[in-house]
Design a protein around this motif. Structure first.
Motif, PDB file in Angstrom:
ATOM      1  N   GLY A 280     -12.031  17.638 -11.586  1.00 54.61           N
ATOM      2  CA  GLY A 280     -10.705  17.046 -11.604  1.00 54.61           C
ATOM      3  C   GLY A 280      -9.869  17.618 -12.733  1.00 54.61           C
ATOM      4  O   GLY A 280     -10.343  17.787 -13.838  1.00 54.61           O
TER       5      GLY A 280
ATOM      6  N   PRO B   1     -10.562  11.357  -8.267  1.00 50.25           N
ATOM      7  CA  PRO B   1     -11.212  12.385  -7.449  1.00 50.25           C
ATOM      8  C   PRO B   1     -11.726  11.883  -6.119  1.00 50.25           C
ATOM      9  O   PRO B   1     -12.346  12.632  -5.373  1.00 50.25           O
TER      10      PRO B   1
ATOM     11  N   VAL C 252     -11.459   9.159 -13.047  1.00 54.08           N
ATOM     12  CA  VAL C 252     -12.038  10.449 -13.412  1.00 54.08           C
ATOM     13  C   VAL C 252     -13.216  10.247 -14.359  1.00 54.08           C
ATOM     14  O   VAL C 252     -14.256  10.918 -14.247  1.00 54.08           O
TER      15      VAL C 252
ATOM     16  N   THR D  55     -12.432  18.137  -5.265  1.00 57.46           N
ATOM     17  CA  THR D  55     -12.663  17.428  -6.519  1.00 57.46           C
ATOM     18  C   THR D  55     -14.150  17.406  -6.841  1.00 57.46           C
ATOM     19  O   THR D  55     -14.982  17.875  -6.068  1.00 57.46           O
TER      20      THR D  55
END
Length: 484
Positions: free
Chosen positions: A42, A49, A66, A439
């Protein structure tokens, strides 16, 4: 107009009844499943993500931060997340919030099996024999994640959200059409049916849709004018659904009235030249900012042409020959207008000499239109002019946004066109780039920044749908609307 939430569509097949029964049985099971990892990280300022979900109805998604995603991974074939410390985060049945439990908690395997059963109830495209074995394994995981994300983004009432955050937490008819198409091609007919039913209920009597809707079906009052391309995309998705899932389409009485309203509106909107009026398109900017404000962009004309052809084909399929003839004539007028006004300049965004190229040239190529050598050349030209050093593409030349940030929907549109046009190598190249820029949880984001990091929001429903359609097209040809 507002709509009420609805449950699963009526007329469920025996297969779907058995799937539902299986979902009820797994709630008593216990155990754990292994986790897997995906490439990508990310980027700075990245909202999330991915989404955490769980088994059961209604399907609910909650963003994972994240920080919490660091070292975490989805348990294979599910939206259940195993955290770095070994605990598991999921959304319990019937709720909309996450809980964190030990891996041995009975809710873990119940949720994982629920997701596995849903995936097994349809198809997971991986490109088939047209792609290398190693890529096929990566694509299959990407497709599973895309399908599970689309399911979480689709509300019980059929509202299909662009993403889960802020300005993306709305339903755009354009995006919804592609999600319905992706569910159709992967055999998840109930989900496609719910989306099309929702769009039929919120459609205005004059055939138009608002630019976007709240999840409850009320139009967003933010001054955006209706976007004419949405009619064409919904007609295309409706035809594809009727073509590939006729039994499910027969259980959706709202489908034909929606098609009639949309196609009649488009046919009546054509001017003496055979073009629709100027309108915002997938760029969502005002027509007076275009190179030729007097005429519509290819981003409008392409979907209108595909939509009228789709409506005519659908009408023939249900025995409505009079309607089919009228919509076919309208489609022919649009096609002739494209030949006169866009072809001489190489199919730019606006029909002017030296006009700027953008991704909308893919809207008049397969799978939305029959193959044409001139259009194929224009697609290659547009790709060359919009491609970035990081491997992705901008929405168009002289893009007013960040000139170094690639957009995944546009990249996926080039992939889809290549796959549907019999250029698997080109499609694989785009898919490899998309797979490599997911991601940390393997989710497809909206953008990729100059450093190759995912940016903006993830998941993005439009990109997920386009990737699924591309993989499906590599396995078997997608139907193309011809209008007759």
């Amino acid at each position: 107009m507002a709509v009420d939430r609805i449950g699963p569509p009526r007329g469920a097949t025996l297969k779907k009844v058995r799937r539902t029964a299986a979902l009820l049985l797994v709630a008593a099971l216990v155990g754990t499943c292994g986790a897997t990892t995906f490439p990508g990280q990310g980027g700075p300022g990245f909202a999330s993500p991915g989404l955490v979900g769980g088994g059961g109805w209604p399907f609910a998604g909650v963003p994972i931060s994240v920080e919490n995603a660091a070292g975490a991974s989805y348990i294979p074939g599910s939206s259940v997340l195993r955290l770095k410390d070994g605990r598991v985060r999921l959304v319990p049945f019937g709720t909309g919030t996450t809980i964190t439990v030990e891996g041995s908690d009975p809710q873990v395997e119940a949720a994982v099996l629920s997701d596995n059963i849903w995936l097994d109830g349809g198809l997971v495209p991986n490109g088939g024999k047209t792609v290398p074995d190693d890529s096929r394994r990566v694509y299959e995981e990407m497709a599973k994640r895309a399908l599970l994300d689309l399911r979480l983004l689709t509300r019980p009432n059929g509202a299909s959200l662009a993403s889960w955050y802020g300005a993306w937490h709305y339903t755009w008819p354009r995006d919804s059409a592609f999600t319905a198409a992706a569910f159709t091609m992967t055999g998840h007919e109930s989900e496609a049916q719910r989306i099309l039913s929702f769009m039929a209920r919120v459609q205005d009597e004059d055939g138009q849709w608002a630019a976007r809707y709240h999840p409850d079906g009320t139009a967003v009052a933010d001054g955006r004018e209706p976007q004419l391309d949405s009619l064409g995309w919904m007609l295309w998705a409706s035809w594809l659904f009727r073509d590939r899932a006729p039994a499910a389409a027969a259980e959706l009485p709202e489908l034909w009235p929606m098609v009639v309203r949309s196609a009649d509106r488009l046919a009546k909107s054509l001017d003496a030249e055979g073009l629709p009026p100027p309108s915002s398109d997938y760029w969502e900017r005002k027509p007076d900012t275009e190179e030729d404000p007097r005429r519509p962009t290819l981003g409008v004309v392409g979907p209108v042409l595909a939509g009228l052809r789709s409506a005519a084909s659908l009408a023939l399929g249900v025995g409505q020959h009079h309607k089919a003839a009228g919509w076919e004539r309208a489609a022919q007028r649009v096609s002739e207008a494209v030949t006169r006004q866009f072809t001489p300049y190489g199919y730019p965004r606006s029909p002017v000499r030296g006009g700027l190229m953008d991704t909308s040239v893919t809207f008049i190529a397969p799978p939305f239109a029959p193959a044409d050598p001139g259009v194929t050349d224009a697609v290659a030209n547009a790709l060359q002019r919009t491609r970035l050093p990081n491997g992705g593409v901008l929405p168009g030349e002289k893009w007013s946004g960040n000139p170094g940030v690639a957009w995944t929907p546009e990249t996926a549109l080039f992939a889809l066109t290549a796959a549907a046009s019999g250029r698997p190598g080109e499609a694989v190249s785009h898919l490899d780039w998309l797979a490599a820029h997911r991601t940390s949880l393997g989710v497809l984001p909206e953008k990729v920044d100059e450093r190759g990091n995912p940016a903006s929001v993830a998941p993005l429903g439009w990109t997920a749908s386009l990737v699924l359609l591309t993989l499906s097209a590599l396995e078997r040809p997608l139907p193309t609307p011809t209008g007759h």
